[in-house]
Design a protein around this motif. Sequence first.
Motif, PDB file in Angstrom:
ATOM      1  N   TRP A  42     119.879 125.583  54.435  1.00 24.95           N
ATOM      2  CA  TRP A  42     121.147 124.946  54.072  1.00 24.95           C
ATOM      3  C   TRP A  42     122.343 125.612  54.747  1.00 24.95           C
ATOM      4  CZ3 TRP A  42     120.045 124.697  48.063  1.00 24.95           C
ATOM      5  CH2 TRP A  42     119.079 123.705  47.829  1.00 24.95           C
ATOM      6  N   LEU A  43     122.265 126.931  54.947  1.00 24.08           N
ATOM      7  CA  LEU A  43     123.376 127.641  55.571  1.00 24.08           C
ATOM      8  C   LEU A  43     123.375 127.522  57.090  1.00 24.08           C
ATOM      9  CD1 LEU A  43     123.725 131.032  53.642  1.00 24.08           C
ATOM     10  CD2 LEU A  43     125.446 129.245  53.851  1.00 24.08           C
ATOM     11  N   LEU A  44     122.196 127.565  57.688  1.00 25.54           N
ATOM     12  CA  LEU A  44     122.100 127.664  59.141  1.00 25.54           C
ATOM     13  C   LEU A  44     121.742 126.343  59.809  1.00 25.54           C
ATOM     14  CD1 LEU A  44     120.275 131.123  59.370  1.00 25.54           C
ATOM     15  CD2 LEU A  44     122.729 130.634  59.415  1.00 25.54           C
ATOM     16  N   GLY A  45     121.738 125.268  59.048  1.00 27.25           N
ATOM     17  CA  GLY A  45     121.454 123.962  59.608  1.00 27.25           C
ATOM     18  C   GLY A  45     122.602 123.002  59.352  1.00 27.25           C
ATOM     19  N   GLY A  46     123.030 122.287  60.381  1.00 26.03           N
ATOM     20  CA  GLY A  46     124.111 121.325  60.220  1.00 26.03           C
ATOM     21  C   GLY A  46     123.787 120.026  60.922  1.00 26.03           C
ATOM     22  N   PHE A  47     124.724 119.100  60.891  1.00 26.33           N
ATOM     23  CA  PHE A  47     124.542 117.792  61.516  1.00 26.33           C
ATOM     24  C   PHE A  47     125.776 117.428  62.336  1.00 26.33           C
ATOM     25  CE2 PHE A  47     122.253 117.579  57.435  1.00 26.33           C
ATOM     26  CZ  PHE A  47     120.966 117.309  57.885  1.00 26.33           C
ATOM     27  N   THR A  48     125.526 116.866  63.499  1.00 29.41           N
ATOM     28  CA  THR A  48     126.585 116.200  64.236  1.00 29.41           C
ATOM     29  C   THR A  48     126.337 114.695  64.147  1.00 29.41           C
ATOM     30  OG1 THR A  48     125.323 116.381  66.298  1.00 29.41           O
ATOM     31  CG2 THR A  48     126.958 118.107  65.830  1.00 29.41           C
ATOM     32  N   ASN A  57     120.567 117.227  64.573  1.00 31.32           N
ATOM     33  CA  ASN A  57     120.565 118.615  64.101  1.00 31.32           C
ATOM     34  C   ASN A  57     121.509 119.490  64.924  1.00 31.32           C
ATOM     35  OD1 ASN A  57     118.653 118.356  62.016  1.00 31.32           O
ATOM     36  ND2 ASN A  57     116.984 118.376  63.505  1.00 31.32           N
ATOM     37  N   ALA A  58     122.141 120.430  64.251  1.00 35.02           N
ATOM     38  CA  ALA A  58     123.005 121.415  64.904  1.00 35.02           C
ATOM     39  C   ALA A  58     122.928 122.703  64.095  1.00 35.02           C
ATOM     40  CB  ALA A  58     124.442 120.918  64.971  1.00 35.02           C
ATOM     41  N   SER A  59     123.381 123.782  64.692  1.00 37.24           N
ATOM     42  CA  SER A  59     123.330 125.073  64.008  1.00 37.24           C
ATOM     43  C   SER A  59     124.606 125.869  64.252  1.00 37.24           C
ATOM     44  CB  SER A  59     122.132 125.899  64.485  1.00 37.24           C
ATOM     45  OG  SER A  59     122.180 127.219  63.957  1.00 37.24           O
ATOM     46  N   PRO A  60     125.170 126.496  63.226  1.00 39.89           N
ATOM     47  CA  PRO A  60     126.353 127.332  63.435  1.00 39.89           C
ATOM     48  C   PRO A  60     126.064 128.567  64.274  1.00 39.89           C
ATOM     49  CG  PRO A  60     125.528 127.578  61.195  1.00 39.89           C
ATOM     50  CD  PRO A  60     124.762 126.444  61.810  1.00 39.89           C
ATOM     51  N   LEU A  61     124.774 128.934  64.413  1.00 41.51           N
ATOM     52  CA  LEU A  61     124.443 130.109  65.210  1.00 41.51           C
ATOM     53  C   LEU A  61     124.778 129.900  66.683  1.00 41.51           C
ATOM     54  CD1 LEU A  61     121.044 131.160  63.604  1.00 41.51           C
ATOM     55  CD2 LEU A  61     123.225 132.352  63.430  1.00 41.51           C
ATOM     56  N   VAL A 258     115.758 132.868  63.591  1.00 39.37           N
ATOM     57  CA  VAL A 258     115.454 131.440  63.634  1.00 39.37           C
ATOM     58  C   VAL A 258     115.879 130.901  64.994  1.00 39.37           C
ATOM     59  CG1 VAL A 258     115.714 131.162  61.151  1.00 39.37           C
ATOM     60  CG2 VAL A 258     117.696 130.808  62.615  1.00 39.37           C
ATOM     61  N   GLY A 259     115.365 129.732  65.330  1.00 39.62           N
ATOM     62  CA  GLY A 259     115.691 129.148  66.617  1.00 39.62           C
ATOM     63  C   GLY A 259     117.152 128.744  66.717  1.00 39.62           C
ATOM     64  N   ALA A 343     130.431 118.965  63.740  1.00 41.29           N
ATOM     65  CA  ALA A 343     129.993 120.137  64.493  1.00 41.29           C
ATOM     66  C   ALA A 343     130.224 121.426  63.700  1.00 41.29           C
ATOM     67  CB  ALA A 343     130.740 120.204  65.822  1.00 41.29           C
ATOM     68  N   PRO A 344     129.176 122.239  63.531  1.00 41.04           N
ATOM     69  CA  PRO A 344     129.318 123.502  62.796  1.00 41.04           C
ATOM     70  C   PRO A 344     129.861 124.604  63.697  1.00 41.04           C
ATOM     71  CG  PRO A 344     127.040 123.178  63.407  1.00 41.04           C
ATOM     72  CD  PRO A 344     127.778 121.980  63.909  1.00 41.04           C
ATOM     73  N   ASP A 345     131.119 124.476  64.093  1.00 46.24           N
ATOM     74  CA  ASP A 345     131.658 125.391  65.096  1.00 46.24           C
ATOM     75  C   ASP A 345     132.980 126.024  64.681  1.00 46.24           C
ATOM     76  OD1 ASP A 345     133.246 123.154  65.184  1.00 46.24           O
ATOM     77  OD2 ASP A 345     132.886 122.701  67.301  1.00 46.24           O
ATOM     78  N   SER A 346     133.251 126.051  63.378  1.00 50.73           N
ATOM     79  CA  SER A 346     134.514 126.640  62.929  1.00 50.73           C
ATOM     80  C   SER A 346     134.301 127.377  61.617  1.00 50.73           C
ATOM     81  CB  SER A 346     135.572 125.546  62.730  1.00 50.73           C
ATOM     82  OG  SER A 346     135.227 124.698  61.642  1.00 50.73           O
TER      83      SER A 346
END
Length: 404
Positions: A42-48, A57-61, A258-259, A343-346
Amino acid sequence: MSAPALVRRAARRIEAATPAHRDRAVDGLRALALLAVPTGHWLLGGFTRSADGALHNASPLGAFPGFAPVSWVLQMLGIFFLVGGYASVLSYRRRKGSTGDWLRARLARLGRPVLGVTAVWAVLLPLLRFGPGVPVDTLRTASTLVIQPLWFVGVYTVVTALTPLCVRAARRLGVWAAAPLLGSVAVVDLLRYGPYADAVPSWLGLLNILPGWLFAYQLGVSWGEGRVTRRHAWALLLGGAALFAALLLAFGYPASMVGVPGEARTNSHPPSLLVLALAAAQSGAAVLLRDRLGALLRRPALWAPVVVVNLSAMTVLCWHQTAMLAAAVPAAYAGEVPGLVGAPDSAGWILARLAWLPVFAGLLVLIGRYARGFESPWTGAGPARRALAGLLAAGFGVFALGLG
């Protein structure tokens, strides 16, 4: 009666029903490792959201590589396999039937929830597509997320089937029974990432899957056999931490457990030596903290949630991604939603995602009220229904893996 009073009453009831011989520390470690799975996803997975409204799928990492240490804390599968091995050897020792009967019962407990979630999603896919018109790319993203945690069940099934062999190895070699597994992964990593990496086929990393995850399970079996002392635990903790640091600083292993989208190498699929180093350190810490954790869990208010989580272990594992999707898929129709779709970029996304975690947890509890039945024996399902569930699950697997 007020809600707090009901909670206290339920906690006292659970406390009264707990056998005196129950190893609370091991149950607590299992619950902690289990909850780390949905928390990490839930923390490391996002959506665009693409122009056609589909989720990807997207990731803040990718935007915050400095958050990689968070994955070190949340990657607790080593602990899960450790306590799995410990619990399995105790169960194996108490078995009343044959080894085959014991294995069939253990594997059925793992297989029923997986069959349930995949069969349900096989029915949901056409309903979502031809009902509200959910984009096909969204359905593929959802299917990938649903099936993502289930690889663990497959590996755990194989590892569980090896329990009798692990017991024999533990009785003969003690804690050292896990050493050849570590060495095997080290050799494969040397071939994959060493000076001759260009000549090595890409599939070679798959050889790490079984020994990579069997390592902590074998440690757990040795622990259950009484062959892991505090001296061994300190060696695991310090040695694992030293190896972890050396692999990161001197050998260029990716920092994330994680990837990360766009990265050529990943530590967990298949497991690299860094995963085993972390598992060794975690295992040593778990053995050292066992007594303190057991004493802490003598408090009914702390023990009750541990029991509840353990009773719903497979439900949490199989359905937590569905809970997140239950919020994200409808939200996509509204466009971008902070912390959910976008986008998980902020830093704002991270804060918003933290606020979404209780929502995901609430949805998981709601789904679990109905899905938990898949964990119980399917006494009311005849051969025809079981065959239908198997066909639906297979169809979903073909779609999720991009084979159809």
